[in-house]
Write a protein that holds these residues in place. Structure first.
Motif, PDB file in Angstrom:
ATOM      1  N   VAL A 266     123.960 -63.998  64.426  1.00  0.00           N
ATOM      2  CA  VAL A 266     124.480 -64.795  63.314  1.00  0.00           C
ATOM      3  C   VAL A 266     125.259 -63.865  62.386  1.00  0.00           C
ATOM      4  O   VAL A 266     124.763 -62.815  61.991  1.00  0.00           O
ATOM      5  N   ARG A 267     126.509 -64.240  62.060  1.00  0.00           N
ATOM      6  CA  ARG A 267     127.414 -63.315  61.359  1.00  0.00           C
ATOM      7  C   ARG A 267     127.977 -63.955  60.098  1.00  0.00           C
ATOM      8  O   ARG A 267     128.042 -65.172  59.989  1.00  0.00           O
ATOM      9  N   ASP A 268     128.405 -63.122  59.136  1.00  0.00           N
ATOM     10  CA  ASP A 268     129.180 -63.624  57.998  1.00  0.00           C
ATOM     11  C   ASP A 268     130.173 -62.559  57.544  1.00  0.00           C
ATOM     12  O   ASP A 268     130.121 -61.413  57.989  1.00  0.00           O
ATOM     13  N   LYS A 269     131.096 -62.982  56.670  1.00  0.00           N
ATOM     14  CA  LYS A 269     132.189 -62.111  56.251  1.00  0.00           C
ATOM     15  C   LYS A 269     131.679 -60.794  55.676  1.00  0.00           C
ATOM     16  O   LYS A 269     132.116 -59.713  56.070  1.00  0.00           O
ATOM     17  N   GLU A 270     130.740 -60.929  54.762  1.00  0.00           N
ATOM     18  CA  GLU A 270     130.239 -59.749  54.058  1.00  0.00           C
ATOM     19  C   GLU A 270     129.650 -58.727  55.036  1.00  0.00           C
ATOM     20  O   GLU A 270     129.967 -57.539  54.993  1.00  0.00           O
ATOM     21  N   GLY A 271     128.801 -59.229  55.932  1.00  0.00           N
ATOM     22  CA  GLY A 271     128.149 -58.349  56.910  1.00  0.00           C
ATOM     23  C   GLY A 271     129.156 -57.691  57.832  1.00  0.00           C
ATOM     24  O   GLY A 271     129.045 -56.503  58.165  1.00  0.00           O
ATOM     25  N   LEU A 272     130.154 -58.462  58.254  1.00  0.00           N
ATOM     26  CA  LEU A 272     131.153 -57.932  59.183  1.00  0.00           C
ATOM     27  C   LEU A 272     132.014 -56.875  58.500  1.00  0.00           C
ATOM     28  O   LEU A 272     132.306 -55.826  59.078  1.00  0.00           O
ATOM     29  N   GLU A 273     132.398 -57.153  57.247  1.00  0.00           N
ATOM     30  CA  GLU A 273     133.223 -56.167  56.527  1.00  0.00           C
ATOM     31  C   GLU A 273     132.463 -54.871  56.302  1.00  0.00           C
ATOM     32  O   GLU A 273     133.014 -53.774  56.450  1.00  0.00           O
ATOM     33  N   SER A 274     131.200 -55.027  55.986  1.00  0.00           N
ATOM     34  CA  SER A 274     130.441 -53.803  55.756  1.00  0.00           C
ATOM     35  C   SER A 274     130.221 -53.041  57.062  1.00  0.00           C
ATOM     36  O   SER A 274     130.219 -51.804  57.096  1.00  0.00           O
TER      37      SER A 274
ATOM     38  N   LEU B 148     131.551 -43.721  60.853  1.00  0.00           N
ATOM     39  CA  LEU B 148     130.987 -43.190  62.098  1.00  0.00           C
ATOM     40  C   LEU B 148     132.068 -42.545  62.965  1.00  0.00           C
ATOM     41  O   LEU B 148     131.824 -41.560  63.656  1.00  0.00           O
ATOM     42  N   LYS B 149     133.274 -43.112  62.907  1.00  0.00           N
ATOM     43  CA  LYS B 149     134.381 -42.535  63.689  1.00  0.00           C
ATOM     44  C   LYS B 149     134.648 -41.101  63.249  1.00  0.00           C
ATOM     45  O   LYS B 149     134.885 -40.214  64.063  1.00  0.00           O
ATOM     46  N   GLN B 150     134.625 -40.907  61.912  1.00  0.00           N
ATOM     47  CA  GLN B 150     134.837 -39.547  61.386  1.00  0.00           C
ATOM     48  C   GLN B 150     133.769 -38.594  61.927  1.00  0.00           C
ATOM     49  O   GLN B 150     134.075 -37.520  62.431  1.00  0.00           O
ATOM     50  N   LYS B 151     132.515 -39.038  61.827  1.00  0.00           N
ATOM     51  CA  LYS B 151     131.415 -38.180  62.295  1.00  0.00           C
ATOM     52  C   LYS B 151     131.528 -37.913  63.789  1.00  0.00           C
ATOM     53  O   LYS B 151     131.246 -36.811  64.263  1.00  0.00           O
ATOM     54  N   ALA B 152     131.918 -38.956  64.544  1.00  0.00           N
ATOM     55  CA  ALA B 152     131.968 -38.811  66.012  1.00  0.00           C
ATOM     56  C   ALA B 152     133.005 -37.779  66.429  1.00  0.00           C
ATOM     57  O   ALA B 152     132.845 -37.112  67.458  1.00  0.00           O
ATOM     58  N   SER B 153     134.053 -37.623  65.618  1.00  0.00           N
ATOM     59  CA  SER B 153     135.080 -36.662  66.006  1.00  0.00           C
ATOM     60  C   SER B 153     134.636 -35.226  65.737  1.00  0.00           C
ATOM     61  O   SER B 153     135.335 -34.289  66.094  1.00  0.00           O
TER      62      SER B 153
ATOM     63  N   GLN C  89     133.340 -51.090  57.776  1.00  0.00           N
ATOM     64  CA  GLN C  89     133.371 -49.891  56.920  1.00  0.00           C
ATOM     65  C   GLN C  89     132.474 -48.781  57.488  1.00  0.00           C
ATOM     66  O   GLN C  89     132.870 -47.625  57.577  1.00  0.00           O
ATOM     67  N   SER C  90     131.262 -49.176  57.890  1.00  0.00           N
ATOM     68  CA  SER C  90     130.348 -48.185  58.473  1.00  0.00           C
ATOM     69  C   SER C  90     130.927 -47.590  59.747  1.00  0.00           C
ATOM     70  O   SER C  90     130.773 -46.391  60.016  1.00  0.00           O
ATOM     71  N   LEU C  91     131.597 -48.414  60.539  1.00  0.00           N
ATOM     72  CA  LEU C  91     132.183 -47.915  61.790  1.00  0.00           C
ATOM     73  C   LEU C  91     133.259 -46.869  61.499  1.00  0.00           C
ATOM     74  O   LEU C  91     133.386 -45.877  62.212  1.00  0.00           O
TER      75      LEU C  91
ATOM     76  N   VAL D 165     134.901 -55.852  68.522  1.00  0.00           N
ATOM     77  CA  VAL D 165     134.042 -57.032  68.365  1.00  0.00           C
ATOM     78  C   VAL D 165     133.945 -57.414  66.882  1.00  0.00           C
ATOM     79  O   VAL D 165     134.097 -58.585  66.511  1.00  0.00           O
ATOM     80  N   ALA D 166     133.729 -56.422  66.032  1.00  0.00           N
ATOM     81  CA  ALA D 166     133.573 -56.706  64.606  1.00  0.00           C
ATOM     82  C   ALA D 166     134.848 -57.306  64.015  1.00  0.00           C
ATOM     83  O   ALA D 166     134.798 -58.290  63.270  1.00  0.00           O
ATOM     84  N   ARG D 167     135.989 -56.753  64.376  1.00  0.00           N
ATOM     85  CA  ARG D 167     137.252 -57.247  63.809  1.00  0.00           C
ATOM     86  C   ARG D 167     137.591 -58.641  64.341  1.00  0.00           C
ATOM     87  O   ARG D 167     138.067 -59.505  63.604  1.00  0.00           O
TER      88      ARG D 167
END
Lengths: 263, 613
Positions: free
Chosen positions: B491-499, B507-512, B502-504, B542-544
């Motif tokens: 179950v999804r909503d705008k707020e959760g998806l946007e956050s 994580l991309k920075q850390k992964a590099s 942001q977290s992703l 998926v998130a976008r």
């Protein structure tokens, strides 16, 4: 949660040694979970093979306290909490690294086996075969290719007769083809001469370790040995069977392998 | 590790390279090699271990063996309705038409399916399928299929299997495909497969979630390879949460419990002992679903006039119902609901029809399913969305790049019916193999792999080994899984998806900057570091896409946009890589369906039953 101790074999083809690890373990954990925790917390490069984590793919075979097992189906609660659990790779095949062995020999054996050769009688709706006639074949087809049976087979493990005996795993593959109601290939000569059915001395160690509970020795190897005996040592019965028995089968040999599977 | 760049790495030449050795990859390789092409199969695990091996319930095909009223049109209609009409119409048509022949072909190659009393291939009931339609072998159908394909493929002329080898990057020559860079997992060395067609058959990306039925291999490699090569991803928001995964003990949370349990009579109960699925029957399915326990019992007893029990509604419906029961405080002790087969079928029947479920619960959860109910809850299982392909050839918009099986998108629309995956991989594996062969037939010049791409990909892959320090890849992966389980769940909503997006980003920075200790030889920490990039591409897409689709349809549920919206009925969400490297999301109107198909999809069952195929 409680702290548990493990001794895990680390090394490669040139040698290695057991190393000690200690990790937190919780309810329901299996040995593979503990190995993953060791990877995450202590040793990221600890090599292990696994996939499904539910006993269905046969990837995570190893020897746990000396017993060949699937590590994903071996619960830590089966071991005394204060005792150290020892984990090492399966022994019958060469080591690649840590808990990973080179099992490519098995893939080469499979290629030597002449494939299923159906008769022409199939209807528009496919083959007509009754459940009772395929029950035994389906038992053999439960095999998940974990190679634990190969690991404990004395002919392979102790006598290293990999050139003469194909091992229990492929005896059930051959039995599954030989007993398939629609297969037209006659594999009896090949089972004896190319695949070495005579070398099995029926200690049933393979049956004991099979995680799929396939009765390898009694349901596959012994019946194959009997068919070989009928052919070679009771030719009258064989001839009568051939003349008045069921479907005619054409003899097939083992296939000479070409190296196309790489591990 | 020392850098070995394109000038001195191993090179292997094939006509076609298939990436992935599950059902789709093997079927594609068989098709391609039977057209006389030298075909290499590259797979991350040993042969025979891919996820197909875990498929349990069966392979959907309108053979009509168990109920002669079945035919491809009814199968097609079920598939479209299950997919909420977002399916690529021609794919659903090809699938329903070809599936029966593909299943019979497997039998000719040695598969031994369970039989009907007449000795034909037996078929079982499953969610969303009007008739018993799933060819099966107890609850280990996938094992039967992968082994059959494997044993057949190794004797095919021209197939060479490269085991424990991971594909890293598609290599182009201008706008045409020229090869694929990979590395051997055991030795840690790189290899360039020079070829002019690649068929992606890499499965999904469930490992981006914490609770999933997927194994370590499911890191979205195909999405990543296709995306970076310039292909499009379609409808990535539709991720299937299978309603019944194990919930206890924690170490097995997410492992699949086959829908076959319900197909064979199993029922879902809440903590009050109520058979709650009767409260969740969608209007569209009401006419074809039993509305009382009495009718459901008659159906189970074989009454052909009785309608199907609500436990066999489509997976999206059942998964949401379970989630709602748990949220309402009527869940089981460990946060699921109860799945009861013990009181429905005799113990020996359960052990015969569901042997691996019996075994799995006995060994892993100490539950005897012939005596007690199982505790189950939703688990991330399957990607309906994926790489966008042409319906007939399975080619992406990148010339020479094909995709089939779970990694391709379109066939299943907004929700996949159980059993349609095993048939999908056969049908589209076959079509992809032929598509690649047709492409090569017409190809004039031979494209050559560019060394720049190869060198850059090798530098990127070896960086985690070479740097001095950095985040632990295993822990980073766990962080990603938490982001997805929290923000991009059932179950999804705008707020959760946007956050989550942001977290992703962080994580991309850390992964590099991640660090893998040890050498390149069979090093799971390094493999984990390399898989973070495809996992993050998968998660972000998926998130976008989920943020873009402002409605609830099939497996995609937005609490801020409840219900299906007409505006979104014929809209696909398309993702591609922009020139600046960022992820581009756009909406595209779907083409109107061919009239012949639209007619079938909206027909009444009586019109189709007994209709000629």
């Amino acid at each position: 949660m409680s702290q548990r101790n493990f001794k895990i074999w680390r090394g490669d083809a040139d040698g290695g040694e057991f190393k000690d690890y200690s990790v937190e373990c919780g309810e329901g954990m299996v040995v593979l979970d503990a190995i993953h925790r060791i990877q995450t917390e202590h040793s990221g490069d600890l090599a292990v093979r696994w996939n499904c984590k539910a006993g269905k793919c046969g990837s995570c075979s190893m020897e746990i306290d000396g017993k060949p097992k699937l590590s994903c189906m071996t619960r830590l609660s089966d071991y005394q909490p204060e005792k150290t659990v020892t984990v090492q790779p399966i022994k019958a095949f060469p080591i690649i690294r840590d808990l990973v062995s080179d099992v490519s020999w098995n893939y080469e054996q499979n290629k030597r086996i002449h494939p299923f050769q159906p008769d022409e009688s199939s209807s528009e709706k496919g083959l007509v075969m009754h459940q009772k006639d395929v029950d035994r074949v389906q038992e053999f087809r439960k095999c998940i290719e974990c190679f634990l049976c190969q690991d404990v087979c004395h002919v392979l493990r102790d006598h290293e007769k990999h050139d003469e005996f194909v091992g229990p795993k492929f005896m059930i593959r051959l039995a599954g083809l030989e007993m398939h109601p629609a297969d037209t290939a006659d594999r009896i000569a090949s089972i004896r001469e190319d695949f070495g059915s005579g070398l099995c001395n029926i200690t049933r160690c393979c049956t004991d370790v099979c995680p799929e509970h396939i009765v390898i020795t009694d349901n596959a190897i012994i019946p194959l040995k009997e068919r070989v005996v009928d052919r070679y040592y009771d030719p009258v019965a064989w001839l009568l069977g051939k003349l008045f028995g069921g479907r005619k089968k054409k003899p097939v040999d083992a296939i000479e392998p070409t190296k196309t599977i790489r591990v | 590790m020392g850098m070995n760049l394109s000038s001195d790495i191993q090179r292997i030449r094939h006509d076609v390279v298939v990436i992935g050795a599950g059902g789709a990859g093997l079927r594609a390789a068989i098709a391609s090699s039977s057209r006389g092409l030298d075909t290499g199969v590259v797979c991350k695990s040993l042969l025979g271990k891919a996820h197909t091996v875990m498929a349990e319930g069966g392979c959907a095909a309108a053979l009509g063996n168990a109920d002669s009223r079945d035919n491809w049109k009814v199968h097609f209609r079920d598939t479209m309705r299950g997919g909420k009409f977002l399916n690529q119409w021609e794919m659903a048509e090809l699938h329903a038409k070809h599936a029966p022949d593909e299943v019979k072909l497997l039998e000719q190659w040695g598969a031994v399916f369970d039989r009907t009393p007449e000795g034909l291939i037996g078929q079982r009931n499953f969610g969303g399928h009007r008739y018993p339609r799933l060819a099966h072998v107890g609850d280990r159908t996938g094992l039967e299929m992968i082994r059959t394909l494997q044993d057949h493929a190794i004797h095919q002329q021209g197939i060479q299997v490269h085991m424990e080898c991971t594909a890293l990057r598609i290599v182009m020559d201008g706008d045409k495909l020229a090869g694929v860079l990979a590395y051997w997992r055991d030795a840690g060395r790189f290899v360039l497969f020079e070829c002019n067609a690649v068929i992606l058959a890499t499965g999904g990306g469930g490992k981006a979630w914490r609770i999933t039925s997927n194994s370590w291999e499911y890191t979205g490699d195909g999405f990543d390879l296709a995306y970076k090569a310039g292909a499009e991803l379609v409808n990535m928001e539709f991720t299937q949460f299978h309603p019944t995964g194990m919930v206890w003990p924690p170490s097995v949370r997410g492992i699949l419990v086959t829908e076959g349990v319900r197909g064979d009579g199993g029922i879902l109960l809440n903590s009050e002992g109520e058979r709650f699925m009767f409260n969740y029957i969608p209007e569209k399915f009401a006419a074809e679903t039993a509305d009382s326990e009495e009718e459901a019992e008659r159906w189970l007893a074989g009454d052909k006039n009785a309608r199907r029990p609500p436990e066999l509604l489509t997976r999206d419906v059942v998964a949401r119902a379970i989630t709602k029961e748990v949220q309402a405080g009527r869940g089981s002790p460990h946060g699921g609901v109860f799945l009861d087969i013990a009181s429905r079928r005799p113990a020996d029947v359960i052990r015969r029809k569901l042997p691996s479920m019996y075994h799995q619960f006995k060994e892993l959860a100490e539950v005897d399913i012939t005596k007690d109910a199982m505790e189950v809850g939703p688990t991330l299982h399957y990607f309906m969305g994926g790489i966008r392909v042409d319906s007939n050839t399975q080619m992406t918009r990148v010339p020479g790049l094909f995709a089939c099986g779970e990694c391709s998108g379109g066939m299943h629309g907004a929700n996949r019916l159980g059993g349609n995956s095993l048939s999908d991989l056969l049908v589209f594996g076959m079509l992809a193999g032929n598509g690649a062969a047709d492409y090569l037939d017409k190809l004039e010049a031979t494209p050559q792999a560019s060394s720049e791409t190869v060198d850059a990909a090798i530098r990127e892959a070896t960086a985690p080994l070479n740097r001095e320090e950095g985040p632990n890849p295993y822990l980073l992966h766990e962080e990603l899984q938490d982001v997805m389980n929290n923000g991009v769940n059932i179950v999804r909503d705008k707020e959760g998806l946007e956050s989550a997006i942001q977290s992703l980003d962080s994580l991309k920075q850390k992964a590099s900057a991640v660090k893998a200790h040890g050498s390149s030889q069979y090093n799971p920490g390094w493999h984990e570091a390399i898989s973070l990039s495809p996992l993050l591409i998968t998660a972000e897409s998926v998130a976008r896409a989920a943020l873009a689709r402002e409605e609830s349809r099939g497996a995609h549920t937005r609490i801020d946009f409840p219900g299906e919206q007409d505006r979104w009925q014929a809209v696909h969400v398309i993702i591609s890589k922009s020139a600046d490297g960022s992820m581009n999301v756009r909406q595209e109107s779907a083409q109107a369906p061919p009239e012949r198909l639209s007619e079938i999809a909206h027909s009444s069952l009586t019109d189709l039953e007994g209709g000629s195929a």
